[in-house]
Scaffold this motif. Structure first.
Motif, PDB file in Angstrom:
ATOM      1  N   ALA A  62       0.850  -1.207   0.000  1.00 45.90           N
ATOM      2  CA  ALA A  62       0.000   0.000   0.000  1.00 45.90           C
ATOM      3  C   ALA A  62       0.882   1.253   0.000  1.00 45.90           C
ATOM      4  O   ALA A  62       0.639   2.212  -0.740  1.00 45.90           O
ATOM      5  N   ARG A  63       1.930   1.228   0.804  1.00 48.09           N
ATOM      6  CA  ARG A  63       2.855   2.377   0.883  1.00 48.09           C
ATOM      7  C   ARG A  63       3.544   2.603  -0.463  1.00 48.09           C
ATOM      8  O   ARG A  63       3.623   3.734  -0.960  1.00 48.09           O
ATOM      9  N   ALA A  64       4.033   1.514  -1.077  1.00 48.63           N
ATOM     10  CA  ALA A  64       4.735   1.646  -2.363  1.00 48.63           C
ATOM     11  C   ALA A  64       3.772   2.139  -3.450  1.00 48.63           C
ATOM     12  O   ALA A  64       4.172   2.890  -4.338  1.00 48.63           O
ATOM     13  N   LEU A  65       2.517   1.721  -3.370  1.00 46.71           N
ATOM     14  CA  LEU A  65       1.526   2.171  -4.358  1.00 46.71           C
ATOM     15  C   LEU A  65       1.268   3.669  -4.227  1.00 46.71           C
ATOM     16  O   LEU A  65       1.169   4.388  -5.223  1.00 46.71           O
ATOM     17  N   VAL A  66       1.178   4.149  -2.976  1.00 48.57           N
ATOM     18  CA  VAL A  66       0.988   5.597  -2.756  1.00 48.57           C
ATOM     19  C   VAL A  66       2.207   6.357  -3.278  1.00 48.57           C
ATOM     20  O   VAL A  66       2.078   7.374  -3.967  1.00 48.57           O
ATOM     21  N   HIS A  67       3.405   5.849  -2.996  1.00 47.90           N
ATOM     22  CA  HIS A  67       4.620   6.510  -3.493  1.00 47.90           C
ATOM     23  C   HIS A  67       4.632   6.560  -5.018  1.00 47.90           C
ATOM     24  O   HIS A  67       5.211   7.474  -5.608  1.00 47.90           O
ATOM     25  N   ALA A  68       3.999   5.561  -5.661  1.00 47.07           N
ATOM     26  CA  ALA A  68       3.966   5.537  -7.129  1.00 47.07           C
ATOM     27  C   ALA A  68       2.827   6.393  -7.672  1.00 47.07           C
ATOM     28  O   ALA A  68       2.582   6.399  -8.877  1.00 47.07           O
ATOM     29  N   GLY A  69       2.110   7.072  -6.775  1.00 51.16           N
ATOM     30  CA  GLY A  69       1.082   8.027  -7.221  1.00 51.16           C
ATOM     31  C   GLY A  69      -0.336   7.512  -7.185  1.00 51.16           C
ATOM     32  O   GLY A  69      -1.263   8.248  -7.546  1.00 51.16           O
ATOM     33  N   ALA A  70      -0.540   6.230  -6.778  1.00 46.15           N
ATOM     34  CA  ALA A  70      -1.898   5.676  -6.793  1.00 46.15           C
ATOM     35  C   ALA A  70      -2.722   6.196  -5.622  1.00 46.15           C
ATOM     36  O   ALA A  70      -2.192   6.605  -4.593  1.00 46.15           O
ATOM     37  N   ASN A  71      -4.024   6.136  -5.820  1.00 47.25           N
ATOM     38  CA  ASN A  71      -4.995   6.443  -4.775  1.00 47.25           C
ATOM     39  C   ASN A  71      -5.370   5.084  -4.161  1.00 47.25           C
ATOM     40  O   ASN A  71      -5.903   4.236  -4.872  1.00 47.25           O
TER      41      ASN A  71
END
Ligand code: PMT
Length: 396
Positions: A221-230
């Motif tokens: 979840a953290r890596a997805l947020v860092h990649a710009g995802a909601n």
């Protein structure tokens, strides 16, 4: 290898009591592999001395615009030349005002004015200073110039007052900086995901659960947020901090997880099932604690809904990613899940390695075959999964 290996930052420290948090921030950045050059203002040096920052960063601290160490007295240009970002933390009201005005009276403000790297400011001040119209104007002005403002937070202040103006904690600033320097291949993508175990109640104090800690799902979840995802994270019961920027929906049982997913799946571009969902639950959960007797106790179990299979079977499913936790024959079982649940990707791992631990070693299975990701910290493994996912989503 730390997650900031190869990154270079300037950490500017101005005169605020929050400077003690910057020492911890510096430690976190260096531990993650970043090269950090500290630039201290004269007022900043009155709170925590250069010796502390020098010891933590492993390099001399710069304060003086006229420092003879710089060739041609060009420290203000040379120091920032190859930095990935300049973060000023704490940034006092006075310093923010100087940046807003484009003033260059000392090394740090000159460095900010002469910068090529992005500038981030972490304000720290008394609440009345923060609310003062002059500060509001300066914040609006630097924001319009493309400078990022991190915080501040509300809470107890060094002056004894309570309100807005506290500098963010070191961990929050660290997270913001990591997120800032990561590429954003998933910008605009909405990801719905599950993580953690489920808990299937037998009675008010007992239940069936498993050893999933949630670490893999939360790292993802953290890596997805860092990649710009909601990111919306439907999470079973775990004791982990919620990664910054993640919308966490806490649930307990598989049925609750199923309901929470189905209520949100319509708008999702991607669905990822990291949760170790109980395949069965007791047919009945007792209202009162079961009493011990000498007899054998039979529990009747009924199947839970398969959340991932149901999402993947929707008429217009999101891009579905499953996880497979196996104790043997990883390739066979994971490939079986890819086909049986009609998924776009499966991340396979052995329970002996990945369950409950900080590390994992996975194989990503998709239409093109198997792609091993070597054993590493779950945050690094999560980054590799996100990179694979982003490439798959970008493919025609
Ligand atoms: O939480 P950690 O301690 O960090 O451990 C991580 C992990 C090992 C739990 C994780 O990496 C992992 O492998 N998760 C999947 C666990 C699993 O048991 O999967 P499964 O083989 O039972 O299910 C396959 C897939 O279907 C999974 O994506 C699962 O979320 C999903 N599923 C399963 C059953 C069900 N009723 N509903 C589902 O959505």
């Amino acid at each position: 290898m730390g997650e900031l290996q190869g990154k270079k930052f300037i950490l500017g420290i101005t005169g605020g009591i929050a400077a003690y948090k910057s020492a911890e921030l510096l430690r976190l950045l260096v531990k993650a592999g970043a090269e950090v050059q500290v630039v201290l203002t004269e007022a900043g040096a009155r709170f925590v001395t250069a010796v502390t920052y020098q010891a933590l960063s492993g390099r001399p601290v710069w304060t003086d615009l006229w420092d003879p160490r710089a060739d041609d007295n060009m420290a203000h240009i040379e120091l920032g030349r190859d930095a990935d970002a300049i973060l000023v933390a704490p940034a006092t009201a006075d310093f923010i005002g100087r940046v807003a005005q484009g003033l260059a009276g000392d090394l740090l403000s000159t460095l900010c004015l002469a910068r090529e790297a992005p500038l981030l400011l972490a304000p720290a001040m008394n609440r009345q200073m923060w609310e003062n119209p002059a500060t509001r104007r300066n914040i609006a002005s630097v924001t319009a110039d493309g400078i990022a403002i991190l915080g501040p937070a509300a809470g107890d202040q060094a002056c004894g007052e309570v309100g807005m103006g506290r500098m963010l904690e070191a961990e929050d600033l660290y997270e913001a900086l990591v997120g800032f320097v990561r590429p954003k291949p998933l910008a605009g993508r909405r990801v719905l995901m599950t993580a953690g175990p489920t808990f299937e109640a037998i009675d008010p104090v007992r239940g069936i659960t498993n050893l999933s800690s949630g670490k893999m799902g939360y790292a993802l979840a953290r890596a997805l947020v860092h990649a710009g995802a909601n990111v919306a994270l439907v999470s079973g019961p775990v004791v982990l901090p919620v990664p910054a920027g993640v919308d966490r929906i806490p649930v307990r049982s598989a049925q609750e997880m199923h309901a929470a997913v189905m209520a949100r799946v319509a708008g999702a571009d991607v669905f990822i099932g990291v949760a170790a969902v109980a395949d069965y639950r007791p047919r009945e959960s007792q209202d009162h604690k079961l009493k011990k007797s000498g007899d054998v106790l039979h529990l009747e179990l009924v199947p839970n809904p398969d959340i991932l299979a149901e999402v993947a079977a929707r008429p217009q499913p999101p891009f579905c990613v499953g996880f497979a936790a196996e104790s043997r024959d990883l390739d066979r079982y994971a490939m079986g899940k890819l086909e049986a649940k009609r998924l776009r990707m499966v991340v396979g791992n052995l329970v002996q390695v990945g369950l409950g631990s900080d590390d994992n070693e996975v194989v990503i299975y998709d239409g093109a075959g198997r792609h091993p990701v070597p054993r590493d910290d779950k945050h690094r493994v999560a980054e590799a999964i996100v990179a694979h996912l982003a490439a798959a989503l970008a493919a025609p």
